[in-house]
Design a protein around this motif. Structure first.
Motif, short mmCIF file in Angstrom:
data_model
loop_
_atom_site.label_atom_id
_atom_site.label_comp_id
_atom_site.label_asym_id
_atom_site.label_seq_id
_atom_site.Cartn_x
_atom_site.Cartn_y
_atom_site.Cartn_z
N ILE A 10 0.73 -1.53 -0.28
CA ILE A 10 -0.35 0.22 -0.31
C ILE A 10 1.09 1.37 0.15
O ILE A 10 1.18 2.39 -0.94
CB ILE A 10 -1.01 0.11 1.45
N ALA A 14 2.33 3.74 -3.26
CA ALA A 14 2.30 5.01 -2.81
C ALA A 14 3.36 6.28 -3.30
O ALA A 14 3.40 7.51 -3.30
CB ALA A 14 1.26 5.25 -2.04
N PHE A 50 -3.02 10.28 -11.17
CA PHE A 50 -3.17 9.52 -9.72
C PHE A 50 -4.61 8.54 -9.95
O PHE A 50 -5.41 9.57 -10.43
CB PHE A 50 -2.74 10.20 -8.69
N ALA A 64 -7.07 -0.47 -0.77
CA ALA A 64 -6.29 0.49 -1.90
C ALA A 64 -5.08 1.28 -1.98
O ALA A 64 -4.56 1.80 -1.03
CB ALA A 64 -6.99 1.40 -2.67
N ALA A 66 -2.63 4.04 -3.94
CA ALA A 66 -2.46 4.89 -5.40
C ALA A 66 -1.07 4.08 -6.05
O ALA A 66 -0.24 3.92 -6.49
CB ALA A 66 -1.90 6.17 -5.16
N GLN A 115 2.91 14.32 1.38
CA GLN A 115 2.45 12.77 1.51
C GLN A 115 3.20 11.63 1.66
O GLN A 115 2.84 10.70 2.00
CB GLN A 115 1.73 12.83 0.03
N ASN A 119 3.41 8.07 4.03
CA ASN A 119 3.44 7.45 3.18
C ASN A 119 4.67 6.44 4.78
O ASN A 119 4.36 5.17 4.73
CB ASN A 119 3.54 6.71 2.15
N VAL A 122 3.66 5.61 8.18
CA VAL A 122 2.96 4.68 8.28
C VAL A 122 3.28 3.22 8.30
O VAL A 122 4.14 2.65 9.22
CB VAL A 122 1.44 4.82 7.35
N ILE B 24 -6.79 -0.42 5.80
CA ILE B 24 -7.41 0.19 5.69
C ILE B 24 -7.33 1.18 5.99
O ILE B 24 -7.46 2.98 4.87
CB ILE B 24 -8.90 0.27 6.18
N ALA B 26 -4.16 2.88 6.53
CA ALA B 26 -2.79 3.10 4.73
C ALA B 26 -3.44 3.34 3.80
O ALA B 26 -2.69 4.20 3.15
CB ALA B 26 -2.31 2.07 5.37
N SER B 27 -4.64 2.54 3.37
CA SER B 27 -4.83 2.85 1.81
C SER B 27 -5.31 4.68 2.33
O SER B 27 -5.16 4.57 1.12
CB SER B 27 -6.31 1.68 1.41
N ILE B 29 -4.57 7.53 2.82
CA ILE B 29 -3.42 7.93 3.69
C ILE B 29 -2.58 7.77 2.30
O ILE B 29 -1.72 9.40 1.62
CB ILE B 29 -2.50 7.74 5.08
N ALA B 30 -2.91 6.14 1.91
CA ALA B 30 -2.07 6.58 0.36
C ALA B 30 -2.87 7.18 -0.89
O ALA B 30 -1.82 7.65 -1.83
CB ALA B 30 -1.75 5.05 0.16
N ASN B 31 -3.70 7.78 -0.49
CA ASN B 31 -4.83 7.67 -1.49
C ASN B 31 -5.14 8.87 -0.89
O ASN B 31 -5.80 9.47 -1.93
CB ASN B 31 -5.57 7.19 -1.77
N ALA B 32 -3.75 9.83 -0.04
CA ALA B 32 -4.11 11.32 -0.13
C ALA B 32 -4.60 12.24 -1.24
O ALA B 32 -5.74 14.11 -1.38
CB ALA B 32 -3.54 11.93 0.75
N ALA B 33 -3.89 11.58 -2.17
CA ALA B 33 -3.32 13.22 -3.21
C ALA B 33 -4.79 12.01 -4.86
O ALA B 33 -3.88 13.44 -5.61
CB ALA B 33 -1.81 13.38 -4.07
N THR B 34 -5.12 11.82 -4.45
CA THR B 34 -6.26 10.27 -5.56
C THR B 34 -7.55 11.54 -6.04
O THR B 34 -7.66 11.20 -5.03
CB THR B 34 -5.97 9.40 -5.69
N LEU B 93 -6.14 14.66 6.07
CA LEU B 93 -4.80 13.59 6.75
C LEU B 93 -5.33 13.84 8.29
O LEU B 93 -4.24 13.04 8.80
CB LEU B 93 -3.33 14.29 6.20
#
Lengths: 138, 128
Positions: A10, A14, A50, A64, A66, A115, A119, A122, B24, B26-27, B29-34, B93
């Motif tokens: 994940i 990202a 993205f 999910a 990115a 960002q 990550n 995390v 979940i 973490a997902s 946070i990973a998609n914070a810019a999508t 965030l």
């Protein structure tokens, strides 16, 4: 591509996406202020696209990540400058400055690096938790 | 053996749920810019009630209707953003980081409970 299973997938992917974003920002800033002799030759700022990449079992685990699926040129137009003495000026004495907005790029650079850091945070946190879990009962 | 399993079961399940929730978050946070990504979360309270067999409405007779949600697909919900953004992304965030740090702390707590229970069992087995 392979399925997304752990937090390393994940956050790792990202981070890769954010790195693509930082690379485009670096390219844009490196080319800011470059002059060209026609509008077509002038540099246009690059922007990554993205997308969310869901795990195969997303309905069960909700995981999910990115992904930067594409890099596109922005539709900002190059600035037309009247510099007749410039060596690359066209017949009418105009040069075209790269279509890069430095302030915009700076803001985006700060956001991307924040960002990226999130990550990393995390992964660091969950790795510590995993190590503690492995030594459970000792 | 079953009693040892029962002794550890609740905290083990709590640990698993916390781990799922961490993934979940973490997902998110990973998609914070999508653009258009919708942040999701796990309903921990409801899940742990199912594991523990406790809840606000427990059937006392087999003929009573069971009101607890049994469908695991409904356990994930979408987060309501406090400040909606223009690109349709609902990851905030500050919220995600808060939830993540709280969740990892609670994971550690569950782990500590498990460790204590294992240590108690070990001292009982050794008879020291």
């Amino acid at each position: 591509m392979a399925d997304i299973n752990t937090v390393f997938d994940i956050s790792g992917r990202a981070m890769a996406a954010q790195l693509v974003r930082l690379n485009t920002i670096a390219s844009n800033l490196a080319n800011a202020g470059n002059l060209a002799s026609s509008e077509d030759e002038a540099y246009r700022s690059l922007k990554p696209v993205f997308e969310t990449k869901y795990a195969d079992e997303v309905r069960k685990n909700g995981i999910a990540t990115a992904q930067a699926v594409d890099i596109v040129e922005s539709n900002r137009l190059p600035e037309k400058l009247y510099l007749p003495d410039h060596p690359s000026a066209d017949d009418d004495g105009f040069v075209y400055s790269a279509a890069v907005n430095i302030e915009e790029e700076y803001v985006e650079m700060m956001e991307a690096s924040r960002q990226y850091q999130n990550n990393v945070e995390v992964i660091t946190t969950l790795r510590t938790l995993m190590i503690r879990t492995i030594s459970m009962g000792k | 053996m079953k009693s040892i399993g029962n002794h550890l079961n609740f905290h083990a399940s709590a640990l698993q749920l916390r781990s799922r929730r961490n993934d979940i978050l973490a997902s998110n946070i990973a998609n914070a810019a999508t653009p258009n990504f919708k942040a999701r979360d796990l309903n921990y309270d409801q899940q742990i009630r199912q594991v523990g067999g406790t809840g606000p409405l427990k059937a006392t007779d087999s003929k009573h209707f069971n009101v607890a949600v049994k469908n695991p697909h409904q356990t994930l919900f979408y987060r309501q953003p406090i400040n909606p953004s223009l690109d349709g992304n609902t990851v905030e965030l500050s919220v995600e980081q808060l939830e993540f740090s709280e969740n990892s702390l609670r994971y550690q707590t569950s782990l500590e409970f498990l460790n204590n229970r294992i240590a108690g069992l070990m001292s009982a087995i050794r008879g020291e």
